[in-house]
Design an enzyme around this catalytic site. Structure first.
Site, PDB file in Angstrom:
ATOM      1  N   LYS A   1       0.809  -1.227   0.000  1.00  0.00           N
ATOM      2  CA  LYS A   1       0.000   0.000   0.000  1.00  0.00           C
ATOM      3  C   LYS A   1       0.842   1.277   0.000  1.00  0.00           C
ATOM      4  CE  LYS A   1      -4.413  -1.860   1.123  1.00  0.00           C
ATOM      5  NZ  LYS A   1      -5.434  -2.232   2.096  1.00  0.00           N
TER       6      LYS A   1
ATOM      7  N   ARG B   1      -3.235 -10.106   4.885  1.00  0.00           N
ATOM      8  CA  ARG B   1      -3.636 -10.285   3.489  1.00  0.00           C
ATOM      9  C   ARG B   1      -2.534  -9.716   2.604  1.00  0.00           C
ATOM     10  NH1 ARG B   1      -5.869  -7.096  -0.371  1.00  0.00           N
ATOM     11  NH2 ARG B   1      -7.478  -7.967  -1.731  1.00  0.00           N
TER      12      ARG B   1
HETATM   13  N1  PMM Z   1      -7.524  -3.769   0.601  1.00  0.00           N
HETATM   14  C1  PMM Z   1      -7.725  -3.959  -0.723  1.00  0.00           C
HETATM   15  C2  PMM Z   1      -8.630  -4.926  -1.178  1.00  0.00           C
HETATM   16  N2  PMM Z   1      -9.308  -5.708  -0.296  1.00  0.00           N
HETATM   17  N3  PMM Z   1      -9.775  -6.335   1.919  1.00  0.00           N
HETATM   18  C3  PMM Z   1      -9.605  -6.149   3.220  1.00  0.00           C
HETATM   19  N4  PMM Z   1     -10.271  -6.920   4.105  1.00  0.00           N
HETATM   20  N5  PMM Z   1      -8.766  -5.202   3.716  1.00  0.00           N
HETATM   21  C4  PMM Z   1      -8.065  -4.370   2.897  1.00  0.00           C
HETATM   22  O1  PMM Z   1      -7.337  -3.491   3.391  1.00  0.00           O
HETATM   23  C5  PMM Z   1      -8.221  -4.536   1.494  1.00  0.00           C
HETATM   24  C6  PMM Z   1      -9.107  -5.550   1.037  1.00  0.00           C
HETATM   25  C7  PMM Z   1      -6.992  -3.102  -1.705  1.00  0.00           C
HETATM   26  O2  PMM Z   1      -5.793  -3.664  -2.107  1.00  0.00           O
HETATM   27  P1  PMM Z   1      -5.589  -4.581  -3.441  1.00  0.00           P
HETATM   28  O3  PMM Z   1      -6.295  -3.891  -4.592  1.00  0.00           O
HETATM   29  O4  PMM Z   1      -4.147  -4.616  -3.607  1.00  0.00           O
HETATM   30  O5  PMM Z   1      -6.115  -5.937  -3.229  1.00  0.00           O
END
Ligand code: PMM
Length: 286
Positions: free
Chosen positions: A225, A265
């Site tokens: 991020k 994650r």
């Molecule tokens: N961030 C993203 C997508 N899904 N889900 C949860 N639970 N928490 C998060 O902080 C989160 C998420 C955005 O990141 P990505 O596009 O790299 O997946």
């Protein structure tokens, strides 16, 4: 309190004796961090299996980019992206979660084998989400969210970010429980980068212990991020691209595991799989 007690368990999911690793498969052409590399069903399933081979305990499948400024994908397209990948991975025995803000996508993904619904809006984006998840009986991730990606940066205004995120998460948690999702199936997430700037994200990572006061397992999603880019940028230079933030991500994984997170994650699993194992070993030696 010991880390293992703080970590908690989620009814309906396997139990791990350490912080779990959730690997990310974004089936999108425009994800900020993996740039649409897995935008085809076969490639996406293969990617998910690869993440498992590297140590992922769960695989989170999403079909809608939530990067700041992103516009929404339509429901039919989201279903087309997500459901076959969920089915493919679940049929290989993978523990699959679905990353969606739509009730219909959540329900169809669960029918295809997903065992966890991860909604970055915590049920706010679609009024049918909470009843749909309650009906399926699967666990639900309630993330801190203040609005869709198109406008979220302007909502990054806080007096005390930790107290406000805690407060707003508590309200969402109460609402989803009221809506019929069993408390034992709720996971909470501070939503790093969602309506938050780098200083807000760092303050939340510094005070994960405060989030434990909500009494539910905690998911931390720092992977690649912006705040990590901000930390890594040298004086006067631009932040490194998302793909060069995996070592920093693993550092947050170790810190989160040590702070009692239930899961982290991440896009690249290997280093984080090591990080959570080291954290577990240190915990065992204490
Ligand atoms: N961030 C993203 C997508 N899904 N889900 C949860 N639970 N928490 C998060 O902080 C989160 C998420 C955005 O990141 P990505 O596009 O790299 O997946």
């Amino acid at each position: 309190m010991s880390t293992s007690r703080t970590r908690g368990t989620v009814r309906g999911l396997p139990e791990w004796d350490r912080c779990a690793v959730m690997g990310v498969v974004n089936v999108t052409p425009d994800s900020f961090s993996d740039g649409g590399r897995w935008f085809d069903t076969t490639a996406a399933v293969k990617r998910g299996l690869h993440l498992v081979s590297e140590g992922a305990d769960l695989v989170d499948v999403g079909g809608e980019s939530t990067r700041p400024g992103a516009s929404r994908v339509d429901e039919t397209e989201e279903l087309r992206r997500v459901v076959p990948v969920v089915r493919g991975l679940a049929s290989e025995g993978v523990t699959v979660s679905v990353d969606t803000m739509r009730a219909r996508v959540a329900a169809e993904a669960v029918a295809a084998g997903a065992v966890l619904v991860n909604d970055v809006s915590g049920g706010l984006a679609d009024p049918d989400m909470v009843p749909a998840v309650a009906e399926t009986g699967v666990p639900f991730v309630v993330m801190h969210w203040r609005g869709f990606s198109a406008s979220m940066n302007s909502r990054a205004v806080y007096g005390d970010v930790v107290a406000e995120v805690l407060d707003e998460l508590r309200q969402r948690m109460d609402a989803v429980i009221e809506g019929g999702i069993a408390p034992e199936r709720v996971v909470i997430d501070p939503g790093l980068g969602f309506a938050k700037d780098a200083a807000h994200d760092l303050a939340l990572v510094a005070r994960l212990d405060r989030l434990h006061t909500l009494g539910r397992p905690l998911l931390v999603a720092a992977s690649r991020k912006r705040f990590l880019g901000h930390v890594l940028a040298g004086p006067g230079s631009a932040p490194p691209p998302a793909r060069e933030r995996d070592a920093a991500t693993a550092a947050v994984s170790a810190l989160s595991a040590a702070a009692g997170a239930w899961a982290v994650r991440v896009h690249e699993v290997r280093a984080t799989a090591d990080a959570v194992r080291v954290a577990r070993a240190v915990e065992g030696a204490a």
